[in-house]
Design an enzyme around this catalytic site. Sequence first.
Site, short mmCIF file in Angstrom:
data_model
loop_
_atom_site.label_atom_id
_atom_site.label_comp_id
_atom_site.label_asym_id
_atom_site.label_seq_id
_atom_site.Cartn_x
_atom_site.Cartn_y
_atom_site.Cartn_z
N LYS A 144 -5.62 -2.91 -0.54
CA LYS A 144 -5.24 -1.34 -0.84
C LYS A 144 -6.28 -1.20 -2.01
O LYS A 144 -6.44 -2.22 -2.89
CB LYS A 144 -4.07 -1.32 -1.62
CG LYS A 144 -3.80 0.00 -1.83
CD LYS A 144 -2.15 0.24 -2.10
CE LYS A 144 -1.73 0.02 -3.53
NZ LYS A 144 -0.50 0.56 -3.81
N ASN B 222 16.94 7.86 -20.15
CA ASN B 222 15.73 8.15 -20.13
C ASN B 222 14.92 8.46 -21.57
O ASN B 222 15.72 9.16 -22.42
CB ASN B 222 14.86 9.24 -19.16
CG ASN B 222 13.50 9.17 -18.91
OD1 ASN B 222 12.83 7.95 -18.64
ND2 ASN B 222 12.74 10.17 -18.97
P1 NAD Z 1 5.73 8.52 -14.35
O1 NAD Z 1 4.78 8.70 -15.48
O2 NAD Z 1 6.07 9.47 -13.62
O3 NAD Z 1 7.14 8.15 -15.39
C1 NAD Z 1 7.27 7.32 -16.59
C2 NAD Z 1 8.62 6.99 -16.82
O4 NAD Z 1 8.60 6.28 -17.95
C3 NAD Z 1 9.38 8.47 -17.44
O5 NAD Z 1 10.87 8.00 -17.19
C4 NAD Z 1 9.21 8.28 -19.04
O6 NAD Z 1 10.13 9.04 -19.62
C5 NAD Z 1 8.95 6.61 -19.06
N1 NAD Z 1 8.43 6.30 -20.28
C6 NAD Z 1 7.37 6.68 -20.77
N2 NAD Z 1 7.19 6.11 -21.96
C7 NAD Z 1 7.99 5.33 -22.27
C8 NAD Z 1 8.54 4.25 -23.43
N3 NAD Z 1 7.55 4.08 -24.25
N4 NAD Z 1 9.58 3.69 -23.30
C9 NAD Z 1 10.57 4.07 -22.36
N5 NAD Z 1 10.38 5.07 -21.23
C10 NAD Z 1 9.10 5.41 -21.21
O7 NAD Z 1 5.37 6.99 -13.85
P2 NAD Z 1 5.86 6.70 -12.44
O8 NAD Z 1 4.87 6.88 -11.60
O9 NAD Z 1 7.46 6.98 -12.33
O10 NAD Z 1 5.73 4.89 -12.48
C11 NAD Z 1 6.70 4.23 -13.59
C12 NAD Z 1 5.91 2.85 -13.77
O11 NAD Z 1 6.02 2.25 -12.55
C13 NAD Z 1 4.37 2.77 -14.30
O12 NAD Z 1 4.76 1.79 -15.06
C14 NAD Z 1 4.00 2.40 -12.96
O13 NAD Z 1 2.71 1.66 -13.20
C15 NAD Z 1 5.08 1.54 -12.42
N6 NAD Z 1 4.82 1.17 -11.01
C16 NAD Z 1 5.10 -0.11 -10.46
C17 NAD Z 1 5.04 -0.43 -9.12
C18 NAD Z 1 5.43 -1.75 -8.66
O14 NAD Z 1 5.19 -2.11 -7.59
N7 NAD Z 1 6.04 -2.68 -9.23
C19 NAD Z 1 4.60 0.58 -8.29
C20 NAD Z 1 4.07 1.81 -8.63
C21 NAD Z 1 4.23 2.07 -10.27
#
Ligand code: NAD
Length: 321
Positions: A67, A160
């Site tokens: 990917k 949140n």
């Molecule tokens: P998003 O930007 O849509 O949402 C971010 C979330 O994090 C929101 O709920 C926001 O309020 C919260 N947030 C932001 N800063 C914060 C802080 N300092 N403390 C606590 N909460 C905080 O992002 P998303 O697309 O929902 O992605 C969320 C996370 O998941 C990202 O870190 C992304 O990299 C990760 N992710 C992981 C995988 C995996 O396979 N594990 C896959 C995709 C995304």
Amino acid sequence: MTIVPEGLIPDLLTREASFEAVEKVFAAMAAGEAYNFPVVREAIGHEDALYGFKGGFDRTGQVLGLKAGGYWPHNLEKQGVINHQSTVFLFDPDSGRVKAMVGGNYLTALRTAAASSVSIRHLARKDAKVLGMIGAGHQATFQLRAALETHAFEKVIGWNLHPEMLPNLAKVAEEAGLAFEAVELTGMTEADVIITITSSFAPSLLAEHVSPGTHVACMGTDTKGKQEVEAALLARATVFCDEVAQSVSIGEAQHAVAEGLLAEADVVQLGAVINKSHAGRTSDAEITLFDGTGVGLQDLAVSAAIVEVAKNNGSAITVPL
Ligand code: NAD
């Protein structure tokens, strides 16, 4: 070569099919039949973008590929497209010839949600009733829908950092006919299962917020420095992961290992539980924690499933090489 464009994928891929593909590939990884290649992730010095590759080979499923993609923080404002962009390429393991190109954006959300769901199926208590959500962004709604389809929860609670986003969770819970309640972090002690899915670099969920017997799926930490839960929680829990190398370097376990609270050797691949070579949860009081960092093989497994469906229903585009 088969092309399955991004726009077709929501109609082709079900949560059930993603769950099955991810469960199977986790099992193959734990059996030593599938492995991920080292991840490449680079700040390219253009548009503040982070770009990279996640790849692997699954001998059992005969799936080889990668990917390619990453994060362009200005996409939405400048181009009107989402900031996370990716595309999957599959290759014929017998010849190395390219087989398929599949849009990777929607499938990333489904395969990530599938991973926490697989962990809930195999590690949560069977009598779990309350699901706690930490995070309410894009991925959180996918996580919540998948979890509610996997287990018969009776109530959803959520916290949140930005409370104005909580209606995103309430809407999904209500669609599933369940009550939603916004809580403080201290209220998370009511949850039997907690999913964390934020982009935080400092812990929100502390060990004192988690009751004995809870299953915690940490899904947001996928980079060095990110952290959603207190390292002391990992010390109290039995820790499972998708892949140990990623968990201890870019996952939630990186902090507990660095602080000497957890040994790499104590982190168990979830696939070992699926394969029944590890017992998984052994008591109702045990806290289990899944560190889901997101591996390339998840993307490839789900993409291979999409290509099959698209070929069978005639929606795939075929181009000569
Ligand atoms: P998003 O930007 O849509 O949402 C971010 C979330 O994090 C929101 O709920 C926001 O309020 C919260 N947030 C932001 N800063 C914060 C802080 N300092 N403390 C606590 N909460 C905080 O992002 P998303 O697309 O929902 O992605 C969320 C996370 O998941 C990202 O870190 C992304 O990299 C990760 N992710 C992981 C995988 C995996 O396979 N594990 C896959 C995709 C995304």
